[in-house]
Design a protein around this motif. Sequence first.
Motif, PDB file in Angstrom:
ATOM      1  N   ALA A   4       0.841  -1.202   0.000  1.00  0.00           N
ATOM      2  CA  ALA A   4       0.000   0.000   0.000  1.00  0.00           C
ATOM      3  C   ALA A   4       0.872   1.246   0.000  1.00  0.00           C
ATOM      4  O   ALA A   4       0.600   2.208  -0.736  1.00  0.00           O
ATOM      5  CB  ALA A   4      -0.941  -0.012   1.197  1.00  0.00           C
ATOM      6  N   ALA A   5       1.916   1.239   0.802  1.00  0.00           N
ATOM      7  CA  ALA A   5       2.835   2.383   0.846  1.00  0.00           C
ATOM      8  C   ALA A   5       3.525   2.557  -0.496  1.00  0.00           C
ATOM      9  O   ALA A   5       3.724   3.691  -0.960  1.00  0.00           O
ATOM     10  CB  ALA A   5       3.854   2.198   1.967  1.00  0.00           C
ATOM     11  N   LEU A  24     -17.129  -6.521  -2.129  1.00  0.00           N
ATOM     12  CA  LEU A  24     -16.875  -7.588  -1.155  1.00  0.00           C
ATOM     13  C   LEU A  24     -15.867  -7.207  -0.080  1.00  0.00           C
ATOM     14  O   LEU A  24     -15.915  -7.760   1.018  1.00  0.00           O
ATOM     15  CB  LEU A  24     -16.436  -8.887  -1.835  1.00  0.00           C
ATOM     16  CG  LEU A  24     -14.954  -9.030  -2.187  1.00  0.00           C
ATOM     17  CD1 LEU A  24     -14.542 -10.471  -2.065  1.00  0.00           C
ATOM     18  CD2 LEU A  24     -14.666  -8.489  -3.551  1.00  0.00           C
ATOM     19  N   THR A  25     -14.977  -6.265  -0.359  1.00  0.00           N
ATOM     20  CA  THR A  25     -13.977  -5.874   0.641  1.00  0.00           C
ATOM     21  C   THR A  25     -14.517  -4.869   1.649  1.00  0.00           C
ATOM     22  O   THR A  25     -13.878  -4.622   2.675  1.00  0.00           O
ATOM     23  CB  THR A  25     -12.715  -5.323  -0.044  1.00  0.00           C
ATOM     24  OG1 THR A  25     -13.100  -4.354  -1.024  1.00  0.00           O
ATOM     25  CG2 THR A  25     -11.935  -6.444  -0.715  1.00  0.00           C
ATOM     26  N   GLY A  26     -15.654  -4.285   1.383  1.00  0.00           N
ATOM     27  CA  GLY A  26     -16.356  -3.459   2.354  1.00  0.00           C
ATOM     28  C   GLY A  26     -15.557  -2.366   3.032  1.00  0.00           C
ATOM     29  O   GLY A  26     -15.792  -2.058   4.191  1.00  0.00           O
ATOM     30  N   GLY A  27     -14.611  -1.770   2.338  1.00  0.00           N
ATOM     31  CA  GLY A  27     -13.821  -0.680   2.909  1.00  0.00           C
ATOM     32  C   GLY A  27     -12.410  -1.077   3.313  1.00  0.00           C
ATOM     33  O   GLY A  27     -11.622  -0.228   3.750  1.00  0.00           O
ATOM     34  N   LEU A  28     -12.058  -2.346   3.169  1.00  0.00           N
ATOM     35  CA  LEU A  28     -10.726  -2.806   3.575  1.00  0.00           C
ATOM     36  C   LEU A  28      -9.601  -2.229   2.717  1.00  0.00           C
ATOM     37  O   LEU A  28      -8.503  -1.986   3.221  1.00  0.00           O
ATOM     38  CB  LEU A  28     -10.655  -4.335   3.560  1.00  0.00           C
ATOM     39  CG  LEU A  28     -11.527  -5.066   4.571  1.00  0.00           C
ATOM     40  CD1 LEU A  28     -11.453  -6.574   4.345  1.00  0.00           C
ATOM     41  CD2 LEU A  28     -11.102  -4.719   5.994  1.00  0.00           C
ATOM     42  N   VAL A  29      -9.863  -2.013   1.432  1.00  0.00           N
ATOM     43  CA  VAL A  29      -8.837  -1.424   0.565  1.00  0.00           C
ATOM     44  C   VAL A  29      -8.571   0.007   1.022  1.00  0.00           C
ATOM     45  O   VAL A  29      -7.416   0.410   1.191  1.00  0.00           O
ATOM     46  CB  VAL A  29      -9.245  -1.462  -0.922  1.00  0.00           C
ATOM     47  CG1 VAL A  29      -8.195  -0.774  -1.787  1.00  0.00           C
ATOM     48  CG2 VAL A  29      -9.457  -2.897  -1.384  1.00  0.00           C
ATOM     49  N   THR A  34      -5.308   4.122   3.686  1.00  0.00           N
ATOM     50  CA  THR A  34      -5.296   5.257   4.616  1.00  0.00           C
ATOM     51  C   THR A  34      -4.554   4.939   5.904  1.00  0.00           C
ATOM     52  O   THR A  34      -4.287   5.844   6.698  1.00  0.00           O
ATOM     53  CB  THR A  34      -6.722   5.747   4.939  1.00  0.00           C
ATOM     54  OG1 THR A  34      -7.477   4.673   5.513  1.00  0.00           O
ATOM     55  CG2 THR A  34      -7.406   6.273   3.679  1.00  0.00           C
ATOM     56  N   GLY A  35      -4.181   3.692   6.098  1.00  0.00           N
ATOM     57  CA  GLY A  35      -3.335   3.327   7.226  1.00  0.00           C
ATOM     58  C   GLY A  35      -1.889   3.754   7.035  1.00  0.00           C
ATOM     59  O   GLY A  35      -1.090   3.724   7.972  1.00  0.00           O
ATOM     60  N   VAL A  36      -1.547   4.181   5.828  1.00  0.00           N
ATOM     61  CA  VAL A  36      -0.194   4.630   5.511  1.00  0.00           C
ATOM     62  C   VAL A  36      -0.096   6.125   5.800  1.00  0.00           C
ATOM     63  O   VAL A  36      -0.904   6.914   5.289  1.00  0.00           O
ATOM     64  CB  VAL A  36       0.140   4.358   4.024  1.00  0.00           C
ATOM     65  CG1 VAL A  36       1.514   4.910   3.666  1.00  0.00           C
ATOM     66  CG2 VAL A  36       0.042   2.869   3.715  1.00  0.00           C
ATOM     67  N   PHE A  43      -4.815   9.966  -1.788  1.00  0.00           N
ATOM     68  CA  PHE A  43      -6.067   9.222  -1.693  1.00  0.00           C
ATOM     69  C   PHE A  43      -7.236  10.187  -1.578  1.00  0.00           C
ATOM     70  O   PHE A  43      -7.327  10.959  -0.644  1.00  0.00           O
ATOM     71  CB  PHE A  43      -6.038   8.272  -0.483  1.00  0.00           C
ATOM     72  CG  PHE A  43      -7.234   7.364  -0.432  1.00  0.00           C
ATOM     73  CD1 PHE A  43      -7.354   6.315  -1.320  1.00  0.00           C
ATOM     74  CD2 PHE A  43      -8.230   7.559   0.502  1.00  0.00           C
ATOM     75  CE1 PHE A  43      -8.458   5.470  -1.291  1.00  0.00           C
ATOM     76  CE2 PHE A  43      -9.337   6.722   0.556  1.00  0.00           C
ATOM     77  CZ  PHE A  43      -9.445   5.673  -0.351  1.00  0.00           C
ATOM     78  N   ARG A  44      -8.147  10.153  -2.580  1.00  0.00           N
ATOM     79  CA  ARG A  44      -9.292  11.070  -2.612  1.00  0.00           C
ATOM     80  C   ARG A  44     -10.447  10.572  -1.771  1.00  0.00           C
ATOM     81  O   ARG A  44     -11.139  11.346  -1.145  1.00  0.00           O
ATOM     82  CB  ARG A  44      -9.782  11.245  -4.058  1.00  0.00           C
ATOM     83  CG  ARG A  44      -8.723  11.735  -4.981  1.00  0.00           C
ATOM     84  CD  ARG A  44      -8.822  13.120  -5.482  1.00  0.00           C
ATOM     85  NE  ARG A  44     -10.135  13.638  -5.684  1.00  0.00           N
ATOM     86  CZ  ARG A  44     -10.479  14.880  -5.314  1.00  0.00           C
ATOM     87  NH1 ARG A  44      -9.615  15.661  -4.738  1.00  0.00           N
ATOM     88  NH2 ARG A  44     -11.691  15.318  -5.538  1.00  0.00           N
ATOM     89  N   GLY A  45     -10.705   9.260  -1.799  1.00  0.00           N
ATOM     90  CA  GLY A  45     -11.827   8.721  -1.058  1.00  0.00           C
ATOM     91  C   GLY A  45     -12.268   7.402  -1.647  1.00  0.00           C
ATOM     92  O   GLY A  45     -11.639   6.872  -2.563  1.00  0.00           O
ATOM     93  N   SER A  46     -13.385   6.893  -1.098  1.00  0.00           N
ATOM     94  CA  SER A  46     -13.872   5.601  -1.565  1.00  0.00           C
ATOM     95  C   SER A  46     -15.388   5.537  -1.503  1.00  0.00           C
ATOM     96  O   SER A  46     -16.032   6.308  -0.788  1.00  0.00           O
ATOM     97  CB  SER A  46     -13.278   4.475  -0.723  1.00  0.00           C
ATOM     98  OG  SER A  46     -13.710   4.583   0.618  1.00  0.00           O
TER      99      SER A  46
END
Length: 181
Positions: A4-5, A24-29, A34-36, A43-46
């Motif tokens: 991801a980084a 199916l990933t429900g926000g995990l991506v 955003t954990g980075v 990152f604009r959003g999801s």
Amino acid sequence: MTRAAEALRLLDGHGWTLAVAESLTGGLVAAELTGVPGASRTFRGSVTAYATPLKHRLLGVDAALLAERGAVDAEVARQMAEGVRDRLGADWGAATTGVAGPDPQDGQPVGTVFVAVAGPGGAAAEALALTGDRAGIRRATVAAVIELLIVRLRSAAAGKSTGNSGKKSPGAKDREEHGGK
């Protein structure tokens, strides 16, 4: 460096932005990205469009396609990636759709997953046949879409698939209007 980084580093290095559409990933991506630290630079959003009708309503996936093939389909993933890129004004869009289980969906067995990435040079989708439990399938999907994104970003950075013709990308105007974010 996490994958991801690495994806965010590649985006940032070229002034590109990213938006994500997830099923199916429900926000995990989005959570992985955003954990980075510093993710907000690119990152604009999801959009988590878990329900099939939302894929059409929020992301512009063709309603006839959804009716004919269901949500678990390579073309649906591609249109999700393009739709989120367009609607969130990003240079790149990534998407996930599939069946994490426990039951089949749209005639597709558990583990059938499609990931897609759309950028200035077009969109690409990949089919995955994953095994494991629900959590494992979802984790593997996150890894797969980030890997596809990295491959596409590297290709675009090398000038192989930008297809940009010197035009500003969708996110470029927004970055200029909002202080380069």
